[in-house]
Design a protein around this motif. Structure first.
Motif, PDB file in Angstrom:
ATOM      1  N   CYS A 167       5.658  -9.343  11.864  1.00 25.04           N
ATOM      2  CA  CYS A 167       5.091  -7.999  12.164  1.00 25.04           C
ATOM      3  C   CYS A 167       5.190  -7.556  13.867  1.00 25.04           C
ATOM      4  CB  CYS A 167       3.644  -8.096  11.539  1.00 25.04           C
ATOM      5  SG  CYS A 167       2.469  -6.681  11.902  1.00 25.04           S
ATOM      6  N   ILE A 168       5.139  -6.343  13.931  1.00 26.08           N
ATOM      7  CA  ILE A 168       5.546  -5.839  15.118  1.00 26.08           C
ATOM      8  C   ILE A 168       4.209  -5.016  15.725  1.00 26.08           C
ATOM      9  CG2 ILE A 168       7.937  -6.036  15.408  1.00 26.08           C
ATOM     10  CD1 ILE A 168       7.915  -2.960  14.909  1.00 26.08           C
ATOM     11  N   ASN A 169       3.323  -4.934  14.573  1.00 27.56           N
ATOM     12  CA  ASN A 169       2.011  -4.097  14.686  1.00 27.56           C
ATOM     13  C   ASN A 169       2.334  -2.658  14.840  1.00 27.56           C
ATOM     14  OD1 ASN A 169       0.176  -6.310  14.385  1.00 27.56           O
ATOM     15  ND2 ASN A 169       0.800  -6.872  16.338  1.00 27.56           N
ATOM     16  N   CYS A 170       3.203  -2.256  14.332  1.00 29.54           N
ATOM     17  CA  CYS A 170       3.522  -0.559  14.409  1.00 29.54           C
ATOM     18  C   CYS A 170       2.439   0.259  13.827  1.00 29.54           C
ATOM     19  CB  CYS A 170       4.784  -0.147  13.933  1.00 29.54           C
ATOM     20  SG  CYS A 170       4.974  -0.707  12.122  1.00 29.54           S
ATOM     21  N   LEU A 171       1.773  -0.589  12.637  1.00 28.76           N
ATOM     22  CA  LEU A 171       0.710   0.114  11.956  1.00 28.76           C
ATOM     23  C   LEU A 171       1.271   1.311  11.021  1.00 28.76           C
ATOM     24  CD1 LEU A 171      -2.488  -0.118  14.175  1.00 28.76           C
ATOM     25  CD2 LEU A 171      -1.591  -1.680  12.546  1.00 28.76           C
TER      26      LEU A 171
ATOM     27  N   VAL B  20       1.563 -10.544   4.253  1.00 27.78           N
ATOM     28  CA  VAL B  20       2.361 -10.338   5.355  1.00 27.78           C
ATOM     29  C   VAL B  20       2.713 -11.535   6.114  1.00 27.78           C
ATOM     30  CG1 VAL B  20       0.224 -10.111   6.645  1.00 27.78           C
ATOM     31  CG2 VAL B  20       2.009  -8.796   7.563  1.00 27.78           C
TER      32      VAL B  20
ATOM     33  N   MET C 194      -2.267  -5.691  13.261  1.00 26.21           N
ATOM     34  CA  MET C 194      -2.360  -5.676  11.795  1.00 26.21           C
ATOM     35  C   MET C 194      -2.955  -7.051  11.247  1.00 26.21           C
ATOM     36  SD  MET C 194      -1.332  -6.585   8.500  1.00 26.21           S
ATOM     37  CE  MET C 194      -0.962  -5.742   6.917  1.00 26.21           C
TER      38      MET C 194
ATOM     39  N   ALA D 224       8.135  -7.130   6.968  1.00 20.10           N
ATOM     40  CA  ALA D 224       7.093  -8.177   7.231  1.00 20.10           C
ATOM     41  C   ALA D 224       6.182  -8.278   6.071  1.00 20.10           C
ATOM     42  CB  ALA D 224       6.257  -7.807   8.445  1.00 20.10           C
ATOM     43  N   ILE D 225       6.163  -7.194   5.208  1.00 22.49           N
ATOM     44  CA  ILE D 225       5.369  -7.427   3.799  1.00 22.49           C
ATOM     45  C   ILE D 225       6.155  -7.431   2.615  1.00 22.49           C
ATOM     46  CG2 ILE D 225       3.707  -6.273   2.607  1.00 22.49           C
ATOM     47  CD1 ILE D 225       2.772  -4.794   4.944  1.00 22.49           C
TER      48      ILE D 225
ATOM     49  N   CYS E 126       7.149  -0.486   5.424  1.00 17.73           N
ATOM     50  CA  CYS E 126       7.310  -1.298   6.751  1.00 17.73           C
ATOM     51  C   CYS E 126       8.739  -1.242   7.332  1.00 17.73           C
ATOM     52  CB  CYS E 126       6.980  -2.838   6.348  1.00 17.73           C
ATOM     53  SG  CYS E 126       7.138  -3.946   7.637  1.00 17.73           S
ATOM     54  N   PRO E 127       9.191  -1.094   8.546  1.00 18.34           N
ATOM     55  CA  PRO E 127      10.302  -0.879   8.974  1.00 18.34           C
ATOM     56  C   PRO E 127      11.277  -1.803   8.475  1.00 18.34           C
ATOM     57  CG  PRO E 127       8.789  -0.555  10.723  1.00 18.34           C
ATOM     58  CD  PRO E 127       8.010  -1.051   9.446  1.00 18.34           C
TER      59      PRO E 127
ATOM     60  N   CYS F 222       1.899   0.601   7.950  1.00 16.24           N
ATOM     61  CA  CYS F 222       1.408   0.298   6.705  1.00 16.24           C
ATOM     62  C   CYS F 222       0.048   1.091   6.878  1.00 16.24           C
ATOM     63  CB  CYS F 222       1.459  -1.220   6.583  1.00 16.24           C
ATOM     64  SG  CYS F 222       0.576  -2.153   8.018  1.00 16.24           S
TER      65      CYS F 222
ATOM     66  N   ILE G 171      12.197  -5.088  10.169  1.00 15.98           N
ATOM     67  CA  ILE G 171      11.226  -5.801   9.986  1.00 15.98           C
ATOM     68  C   ILE G 171      10.690  -6.546   8.701  1.00 15.98           C
ATOM     69  CG2 ILE G 171       8.752  -6.240  10.914  1.00 15.98           C
ATOM     70  CD1 ILE G 171      10.801  -5.008  12.942  1.00 15.98           C
TER      71      ILE G 171
HETATM   72  S1  SF4 Z   1       4.245  -1.879   9.114  1.00 14.05           S
HETATM   73 FE1  SF4 Z   1       5.061  -3.943   9.072  1.00 14.05          FE
HETATM   74  S2  SF4 Z   1       5.278  -4.144  10.975  1.00 14.05           S
HETATM   75 FE2  SF4 Z   1       4.129  -2.375  10.939  1.00 14.05          FE
HETATM   76  S3  SF4 Z   1       1.894  -3.152  11.100  1.00 14.05           S
HETATM   77 FE3  SF4 Z   1       2.373  -3.142   9.267  1.00 14.05          FE
HETATM   78  S4  SF4 Z   1       3.298  -5.007   8.449  1.00 14.05           S
HETATM   79 FE4  SF4 Z   1       3.212  -4.897  10.530  1.00 14.05          FE
END
Ligand code: SF4
Ligand code: SF4
Lengths: 410, 93
Positions: free
Chosen positions: B39-43, B34, B61, B85-86, B79-80, B45, B83
């Motif tokens: 990462c926007i911490n939308c969770l 990650v 996250m 992020a992963i 992950c959007p 994932c 974004i």
């Molecule tokens: S889905 Fe992507 S943006 Fe959202 S919390 Fe997980 S790593 Fe972060």
């Protein structure tokens, strides 16, 4: 449909009405079902009991029999006392889940109105449905009469839930012949029924969040065989439990039930082994021949799974010739399941009787006293010659003229 | 199995949370990585992970439970899109 003269006296009931009434008296917690001929009226009448508030049961209308048995498994795993009813294709659609029910050791009770399997499609009686499920790990009780089907429901509950057993039980009765025929039945009282079946307390429940459990976990190379061994030992123990529960039922209600019925077998030289309603027809032939001095008899297995092999061997050991009549064909090219089981059982018997298999009455084809008499004639001529002419053969049927003159019934 | 001699009949596991004892980390061929900058911490994932291997604390996250992450890549693909992020990286052999 019920014609009652008096509450505690006899009633005129169809097999299905009697079964539905027994289920009402058991008052199970959950009843998932999908109606199918010829067991439809069990489901129909039971759902009326639910609608009328005569039972406390949760009736689950499902979209298929696969779902019906799946709901049975879920409810039983949640600790409920569960019942259902089906026939033929319905049981076939439950197949996958039948094995799950027995493997998870869930004491579900199912009533099957025996009906032929497609194809060709046919709604009438034979045993191809339940016989196909004979290795599914369920206990199988075959009923000759309406009374027996009624009585078997109560006993099935006790057998299934016995701590030494914990396995599902199917109560089989012949489609239309028994499910739809009205016979005299002596019911037991509601309170007596409740007292007999008692309260079911499951060891664990999926709904008990204070004591969480996992049901249906994976068990690979090492543990799988352990659980199958446990299951195998349990179904063996079921035999003694069937005897014990039958005795208690007899003490309370006066009707005797064992592993099988022996009819005029003690001094018999030849006998027919046959299941369910056709045994009644065969007994008439036995009586006729006995009146003519012939030493003939009958054995009607009631418990088919587990197979009471030692007891059947003991009951048949003095005979000279045995005919096994199957109302299904295993399509193994070697006769029906009853023939194969009984023949195997006799292998251990010293001076074992000769044996042959006959397949009769498929798809509801009539089996009459004259057909039973013809089998006994074959038995008696085999007794004389000491040689089995034909090991396996279709009867109630002439391969040279397979349909009746006007083709009716086809 | 609580009792090795006579395990509970029907294969019932008579206590909860036992899936935690089965580590699926060994199945992994690719591992999620990650980028906390993105990462926007939308969770999302955390919601989709089939092995509850996303570690989240106070709405954030944090990372992955590598004992249980089996490397399926669901988190990365869910992950959007804006974004991402992963990313999935090959495990060193
Ligand atoms: S889905 Fe992507 S943006 Fe959202 S919390 Fe997980 S790593 Fe972060
Ligand atoms: S790769 Fe799969 S198992 Fe691992 S954290 Fe992502 S979603 Fe969970």
């Amino acid at each position: 449909m019920a014609i009652a003269r008096n509450k505690r006296e006899q009633m005129g009931l169809t097999g299905n009405s009697a079964v539905a009434m027994a289920m009402k008296q058991v008052n199970p917690d959950v009843f998932p079902a999908y109606p199918i001929t010829p067991s439809t009226t069990v489901v129909e009448e039971f759902s009326s009991y639910v609608a009328d508030g005569a039972v406390d049961t949760e009736f689950i209308a499902v979209e298929s029999e696969h779902s019906a048995m799946s709901a049975c498994v879920g409810a039983a795993a949640a600790g409920a006392r569960v019942m259902t009813a089906t026939s033929s294709q319905g049981l076939a659609l439950m197949w996958e889940v039948l094995y799950i029910a027995s493997g998870l050791r869930l004491p579900i009770v199912l009533c099957d109105g025996n009906r032929a399997l497609s194809s060709p499609i046919n709604i009438h009686c034979d045993h191809s449905d339940t016989m196909g499920a004979r290795d599914s790990g369920w206990i199988h009780l075959y009923s000759e009469t309406v009374q027996e089907a009624y009585d078997n429901i109560f006993q099935a509950v006790r057998i299934a839930e016995h701590p030494d057993v914990m396995l599902p039980v199917m109560v089989c009765l012949d489609g239309f012949i028994t499910t739809h025929a009205i016979e005299n039945v002596t019911p037991i009282g509601d309170e007596e029924a409740q007292e007999f079946v008692g309260e079911y307390k499951a060891k664990n429940s999926l709904l008990d969040t204070d004591n969480p459990v996992t049901v249906g976990a994976m068990a690979l190379q090492e543990p799988y065989m352990v659980f199958k061994y446990q299951q195998s030992e349990a179904i063996k123990k079921a035999k003694d439990v069937v005897i014990e529960v039958g005795k208690e039922f007899e003490e309370k209600f006066g009707r005797e039930y064992g592993l099988f019925e022996s009819y005029r077998l003690e001094d018999a030289e030849v006998a027919v082994v046959i299941l369910s309603s056709a045994a009644g027809t065969t007994k008439v032939a036995v009586d006729e021949l006995r009146a003519r001095g012939k030493k003939v008899g009958l054995l009607r297995p009631r418990l088919f799974r587990p197979l009471p092999h030692a007891e059947i061997a003991e009951a048949l050991k003095g005979l000279k010739v045995v005919a096994c009549l199957d109302r299904t064909d295993s399509m193994s090219g070697f006769g029906g399941p009853l023939f194969n089981d009984v023949r195997s059982v006799l292998y251990e018997v010293e001076n074992r009787p000769l044996i042959f298999g006959r397949i009769f009455g498929l798809g509801g084809r009539d089996y009459q006293v004259k057909d039973a008499l013809a089998v006994f004639e074959e038995l008696l001529s085999t007794l004389e010659t000491g040689k089995v002419d034909e090991l396996i053969k279709y009867i109630t049927f002439d391969p040279e003229a397979p349909l009746s003159v006007d083709g009716s019934g086809c | 199995m609580s009792d090795k001699k006579s395990p509970p009949i029907g294969g019932v596991i008579e206590r909860g949370g036992t899936a935690h004892e089965y580590t699926t980390g060994g199945w992994r061929k690719f591992k999620p990585v990650v980028d906390h900058e993105k990462c926007i911490n939308c969770l999302i994932c955390w919601v989709v992970c089939p092995d509850s291997a996303i570690i989240a604390e106070e709405g954030k996250m944090i990372g992955f439970d590598m004992e249980h992450c089996k490397g399926c890549g669901l988190c990365a693909s869910e992950c959007p899109d804006k974004i991402t992020a992963i990313t999935m990286e090959e495990e060193a052999d």
